[in-house]
Motif scaffolding. Structure first.
Motif, mmCIF file in Angstrom:
data_model
loop_
_atom_site.group_PDB
_atom_site.id
_atom_site.type_symbol
_atom_site.label_atom_id
_atom_site.label_comp_id
_atom_site.label_asym_id
_atom_site.label_seq_id
_atom_site.Cartn_x
_atom_site.Cartn_y
_atom_site.Cartn_z
ATOM 1 N N ASP A 244 39.820 91.223 -20.374
ATOM 2 C CA ASP A 244 40.803 91.230 -21.459
ATOM 3 C C ASP A 244 40.259 90.582 -22.719
ATOM 4 O OD1 ASP A 244 40.673 88.655 -20.661
ATOM 5 O OD2 ASP A 244 42.840 88.346 -20.432
ATOM 6 N N ARG A 245 39.017 90.181 -22.681
ATOM 7 C CA ARG A 245 38.408 89.562 -23.866
ATOM 8 C C ARG A 245 36.908 89.784 -23.827
ATOM 9 N NH1 ARG A 245 39.016 83.193 -23.294
ATOM 10 N NH2 ARG A 245 37.483 83.321 -24.925
ATOM 11 N N ALA A 246 36.258 89.456 -24.930
ATOM 12 C CA ALA A 246 34.806 89.610 -24.980
ATOM 13 C C ALA A 246 34.160 88.678 -23.969
ATOM 14 C CB ALA A 246 34.313 89.272 -26.380
ATOM 15 N N VAL B 63 38.076 95.997 -25.874
ATOM 16 C CA VAL B 63 38.972 94.836 -25.780
ATOM 17 C C VAL B 63 39.212 94.239 -27.164
ATOM 18 C CG1 VAL B 63 38.115 94.309 -23.461
ATOM 19 C CG2 VAL B 63 37.119 93.134 -25.427
ATOM 20 N N MET C 57 41.452 88.884 -25.001
ATOM 21 C CA MET C 57 41.284 88.920 -26.450
ATOM 22 C C MET C 57 39.948 88.300 -26.832
ATOM 23 S SD MET C 57 43.919 90.261 -27.909
ATOM 24 C CE MET C 57 43.968 89.627 -29.565
ATOM 25 N N PRO C 58 39.278 88.840 -27.841
ATOM 26 C CA PRO C 58 38.031 88.221 -28.261
ATOM 27 C C PRO C 58 38.304 86.885 -28.932
ATOM 28 C CG PRO C 58 38.628 89.997 -29.727
ATOM 29 C CD PRO C 58 39.625 89.998 -28.632
ATOM 30 N N ALA C 59 37.261 86.115 -28.983
ATOM 31 C CA ALA C 59 37.417 84.803 -29.625
ATOM 32 C C ALA C 59 37.780 85.002 -31.090
ATOM 33 C CB ALA C 59 36.109 84.048 -29.524
ATOM 34 N N VAL D 196 33.066 87.851 -33.343
ATOM 35 C CA VAL D 196 33.558 88.080 -31.987
ATOM 36 C C VAL D 196 32.517 87.720 -30.918
ATOM 37 C CG1 VAL D 196 35.251 89.845 -32.515
ATOM 38 C CG2 VAL D 196 32.898 90.497 -32.106
ATOM 39 N N ARG E 116 30.447 85.910 -28.351
ATOM 40 C CA ARG E 116 30.657 84.680 -27.579
ATOM 41 C C ARG E 116 29.387 84.386 -26.794
ATOM 42 N NH1 ARG E 116 35.433 83.267 -25.506
ATOM 43 N NH2 ARG E 116 34.683 83.557 -23.392
#
Lengths: 371, 185
Positions: free
Chosen positions: A42-44, A67, B1-3, B24, B26
């Motif tokens: 759900d996220r990078a 995402v 969700m991306p940072a 984005v 990380r």
């Protein structure tokens, strides 16, 4: 970017299949044991600091995930991505994908990751970040412009906030202040979070006081007096600063040069720094050039009788210094005389000038056409 | 969700200074970054893949990676700024000019034109990337000439180099002052 239209039927077919759409095969198929699909993150994902993308080139792609951002943006992005499940990883295609994603109007940032799964296949993740929405734009300390003028700013409530547009707004306002004589005005922009994916933009101005024209000086003039130039320039010391006045002044001075036969002359402006008393000195650099005389003035397309009648009244006289203002008056007189003779018709009158450099003289033919 | 980058940092507009943010991307896990934005110059972006492609010849020589990437990125940011300014000034470079320049370089260096691709490959470049580089250099040359205008120039070659370098830096400083530059580490 791959055209969306080509992808729709495939996506629709996949959707129908997933929803238990009607089977197109006539023979019965025993229900396969459902394999739980691995969900996309759900996220990078977090990345290795020294990972090499080249090392993964050609590896089989097991999953492609998009995402971050809103569902709408992710959905659009999914269509744009050309890296597909089952294909060999093509870094060139990934690069093109990223370029395409960054072109989407609401995307602020994007990155692509790959993780090698236990079966050796890659999970490729496209992580997006959306541009925040402008929740409010507040102008503080801005008095020189009306609300209507400020509403024309390139940033408004509901827009996506793009930093370079914010910068453009500041630059535009600074220029507008300078044009209106607020030469010491300071404009600052700050952006604060205003809830999830929203920002509040604050434009704060310190207008200062309006500047005035400082000393007006003229350089390079030998034939024209400073008093004549000062009268023609249309600006004087102490007048409130106005960019329009400064732009107009060299044009007025140029006209003076033309009126005194200096048809090759030119005028440039040197603007000094703002002084402590908020005045700005201005210097006009005048290149006068040679003085040209009028060698011949002829009329074409004007009946002989009318020419004989007009000739004594014309103010431009051969062998005298060429003067554009006198020529303009003469043209007006000729046009009016032709108009009087030809009521209801259109009169065109164009000057054709020939400059003879060695003799520093000009021949002028006023060409008339009655239609 | 991306940072999500800290807003105050991501959206700070400081005249004359580049913003450094994380974007984005990380760090600290098992994933490998295939590509990402390494810098934004106003509305244009510079991707990691473009940066690495441009840095490849220098990296192949064994130079220190971090320093090379920083230097090449700085150069690429300047190129974006110059290209934008050149477009504003209607300065262009066409394909004929590029091919003519390459022909001159090949002749001056005594390279067999048929072997040019091999020479480029040995230096980590392709014909396409070399043409792009020559085009960039020609555009920068024209842009710089327009900035120098009719200013009096020193006749001594060393003084001339210093003068041109100084003028270029001054013109670039003006462009940087007026741009939003966001370097993403």
């Amino acid at each position: 970017m791959r055209p969306v239209g080509r992808l729709v039927p495939i996506a629709l077919a996949a959707l129908l299949s997933a929803c238990g759409g009607k089977a197109t095969h006539a023979h019965a198929v025993s229900p396969a044991r459902p394999v739980p699909a691995r969900a996309c993150p759900d996220r990078a994902p977090s990345a290795k600091p020294d990972g090499s993308a080249e090392a993964l080139a050609g590896a089989r792609v097991g999953r492609v995930c998009v995402v971050g951002a809103s569902e709408r943006v992710r959905s659009t992005a999914s269509f744009a991505v050309r890296t597909k499940k089952g294909a060999a990883l093509d870094l060139g295609a990934v690069h093109d994908d990223l370029r395409d994603l960054l072109r989407l109007p609401d995307v602020d940032d994007a990155a692509v990751y790959a993780t090698r799964e236990a079966d050796g296949r890659l999970t490729v993740v496209y992580a997006l970040e959306e541009l925040p929405v402008v929740a409010a734009v507040a102008f503080e300390g801005v008095h020189a412009f009306t609300r209507e003028e400020l509403d024309r700013a390139p940033l408004a409530r509901g827009d996506r906030y793009r930093p370079w547009v914010g910068r453009t707004l500041v630059d535009t306002l600074r220029r507008a202040y300078a044009d209106h004589g607020y030469c010491t005005a300071k404009v600052d922009l700050s952006v604060q979070p205003a809830g999830p994916k929203a920002v509040r933009v604050r434009v704060a101005a310190d207008e200062g006081s309006r500047c005035r024209f400082g000393a007006i000086t003229f350089r390079g003039n030998a034939k024209l007096t400073t008093a004549d130039l000062a009268r023609a320039a249309g600006v004087s010391q102490g007048v409130e600063w106005d960019e329009a006045l400064l732009e107009r002044a060299p044009l007025l001075l140029q006209e003076l040069l033309y009126d005194r036969g200096m048809i090759q002359g030119s005028v440039s402006v040197e603007r000094g720094d703002v002084a402590a008393d908020a005045t700005i000195p201005v210097a006009f650099v005048v290149h006068e050039g040679d003085v040209f005389t009028l060698r011949k003035l002829a009329l074409s397309g004007v009946p002989d009788a009318l020419q004989r009648k007009l000739a004594p009244a014309l103010k431009s006289k051969p062998k005298r210094v060429f003067a554009r203002d006198l020529l303009k008056q003469d043209m007006e007189a000729v046009r009016k005389a032709l108009q009087d003779q030809n009521p209801g018709k259109d009169v065109d009158l164009e000057p054709e000038t020939t400059v003879d450099e060695p003799s520093k003289s000009i021949d002028v033919v006023l060409k008339a056409q009655v239609r | 969700m991306p940072a999500v980058r800290p807003l105050a940092l991501a959206f700070a507009i400081a005249a004359g200074s580049a913003v450094v943010s994380t974007g984005v991307a990380r760090a600290g896990g098992d994933a490998i970054v295939l590509d990402r934005v390494v810098a934004r110059v106003d509305e244009q972006t510079i991707l990691q893949s473009d940066l690495l492609a441009r840095a490849r010849p220098a990296l192949a020589q064994g130079k220190e990676r971090r320093a090379v990437l920083r230097q090449v990125l700085d150069q690429m940011i300047n190129e974006v700024l110059i290209a934008k300014d050149a477009a504003r000034l209607s300065i262009t470079v066409n394909d004929d000019e590029v091919q003519s320049a390459i022909a001159k370089i090949v002749a001056q260096n005594g390279i067999n034109p048929e072997k040019l691709d091999d020479v480029l490959r040995s230096e980590g470049m392709t014909r396409k990337s070399y043409e792009a580089e020559v085009k960039r250099e020609l555009l920068q040359g024209k842009w710089l000439a327009s900035k120098l205008g009719s200013k009096p120039r020193p006749t001594d070659p060393r003084e001339l180099d210093a003068f041109v370098g100084k003028e270029r830096d001054a013109a670039l400083a003006v462009l940087r002052q007026g741009a939003f530059i966001d370097v993403r580490q």
